[in-house]
Design a protein around this motif. Structure first.
Motif, short mmCIF file in Angstrom:
data_model
loop_
_atom_site.label_atom_id
_atom_site.label_comp_id
_atom_site.label_asym_id
_atom_site.label_seq_id
_atom_site.Cartn_x
_atom_site.Cartn_y
_atom_site.Cartn_z
N LEU A 118 0.74 -1.29 0.08
CA LEU A 118 0.07 0.05 0.24
C LEU A 118 0.97 0.99 -0.22
O LEU A 118 0.87 2.00 -0.96
N ASN B 238 1.59 3.94 -2.85
CA ASN B 238 0.28 5.34 -2.69
C ASN B 238 1.94 6.25 -3.00
O ASN B 238 1.72 7.85 -3.26
N TRP C 200 -8.91 -11.19 7.13
CA TRP C 200 -9.13 -10.43 6.55
C TRP C 200 -9.15 -9.18 6.55
O TRP C 200 -9.34 -8.04 6.61
N HIS D 147 -4.91 -5.23 3.66
CA HIS D 147 -5.47 -6.06 2.88
C HIS D 147 -6.60 -5.55 2.25
O HIS D 147 -6.50 -5.21 0.65
N ASN D 148 -7.90 -5.19 2.34
CA ASN D 148 -8.66 -4.32 2.16
C ASN D 148 -8.55 -2.62 1.65
O ASN D 148 -8.91 -2.64 0.49
N ASP D 149 -7.73 -2.06 2.20
CA ASP D 149 -7.13 -0.64 1.40
C ASP D 149 -6.09 -1.22 0.40
O ASP D 149 -6.29 -0.38 -0.84
N LEU E 116 -6.96 -3.54 -1.77
CA LEU E 116 -8.22 -3.91 -2.97
C LEU E 116 -8.58 -2.56 -3.69
O LEU E 116 -8.89 -2.12 -5.13
N HIS E 117 -9.01 -1.39 -2.78
CA HIS E 117 -9.40 0.18 -2.70
C HIS E 117 -8.45 0.24 -3.69
O HIS E 117 -9.40 1.36 -4.30
N LYS E 118 -7.33 0.37 -2.99
CA LYS E 118 -6.60 1.27 -4.29
C LYS E 118 -6.43 1.11 -5.07
O LYS E 118 -5.80 1.53 -6.27
N MET F 6 -8.32 -0.47 -7.36
CA MET F 6 -9.00 0.14 -7.96
C MET F 6 -9.51 1.62 -7.53
O MET F 6 -10.11 1.87 -9.52
N ALA F 7 -9.77 1.93 -7.01
CA ALA F 7 -8.79 4.02 -6.75
C ALA F 7 -8.13 4.62 -8.12
O ALA F 7 -8.96 5.32 -9.66
N HIS G 145 -9.86 3.55 -12.08
CA HIS G 145 -10.87 4.20 -11.85
C HIS G 145 -10.32 5.79 -12.59
O HIS G 145 -11.05 6.38 -12.70
#
Length: 264
Positions: A28, A32, A57, A61-63, A65-67, A69-70, A73
């Motif tokens: 992450l 970043n 999880w 780990h969730n962060d 995936l969100h990164k 996906m961001a 987009h």
């Protein structure tokens, strides 16, 4: 490395989200601190194998995936090439989920016009696999390496906060492992050579490396379980492997290109 250094392409694999040895915080931090035109997810992004045994999880780990996906987009094209640990996603090759394209293999043309076959690498397992007993011993030995690596780096984090792959260091000195790595490199390069390509970019074996086999450039981007490494393509098309040693700390890995012997 300066914040938000821009690359033409970035290749990462073997993240193993859902596995206790995944270094999600390091990844992450890496994501970043860079930007890129293309992001290749070269397989084993989510460890579905491990999650069927024990669901785990953490928020980091969730962060991740969100990164990702961001990024998809925004101005980054994201290409996902599923591996063996995220095998169920292979059946969706050729489709697109949101802004993420799913492929089993991909031919990437770098900015210097060199063409690379990009795939996870489990396609080469048939050329590398030893007997069932040796494979079982290998799995148990690898679990032990990760256990040692996990606890050693907890101690390192307490001392100076930096990360160093004890597992990778031990594995590189095991004769049988080196033989398997060479067989894997040879198989991967044969696939690229058969397609008339200049090189191959892969993951799978958790061993970052740049080499030349059969006149084909072999590049393994490593992993985020043992080595915390990524392959980056600079704007001139040159390739380098970065080792993310700590928060906002990068080290370029240098590999002397060895002329490998031709297969008998």
């Amino acid at each position: 490395m300066q914040k938000q250094q821009h690359f033409s392409s970035v290749f990462i694999s073997d993240i193993h989200l859902g596995n206790q040895d995944c270094k999600a915080e390091f990844l992450l931090d890496f994501l970043n601190n860079i930007s890129c035109d293309k992001l290749f997810l070269v397989g084993d992004i989510v460890d579905l194998w491990q999650m069927t045994k024990q669901f785990r999880w953490p928020a980091a780990h969730n962060d991740v995936l969100h990164k990702i996906m961001a990024l998809s987009h925004g101005n980054t094209q994201v290409i996902y090439l599923p591996g063996n640990h995220d095998e169920p996603l292979q059946k969706y090759q050729g489709l697109q989920f949101g802004d993420v394209k799913i492929c089993r293999e991909y031919i990437h043309t770098a900015n210097d016009n060199k063409k690379y076959l990009v795939f996870h690498g489990d396609q080469c397992d048939g050329d590398v696999t030893l007997g069932k007993f040796q494979a079982w011993i290998g799995d148990k030995g690898y679990d032990l390496l990760l256990f040692l690596n996990r606890h050693y780096n907890r101690y390192k984090a307490w001392r100076d906060g930096s990360y160093w792959s004890l597992a990778g260091y031990i594995k590189s000195r095991i004769k049988g492992a080196n033989k398997a790595i060479y067989r894997y490199k040879l198989a991967a390069c044969k696939r690229a050579k058969a397609k008339g390509l200049d090189g191959v970019i892969c993951g799978h074996i958790h061993h970052p490396e740049q080499d030349e086999v059969l006149g084909v450039s072999y590049i393994n981007d490593g992993d985020w379980v043992e080595n915390c490494s990524a392959l980056v393509e600079n704007m001139d098309g040159s390739m380098e492997i970065l080792h993310w040693t700590g928060l906002n700390q990068a080290q370029t890995l240098k590999f002397p290109i060895k002329k490998a012997k031709k297969a008998a």
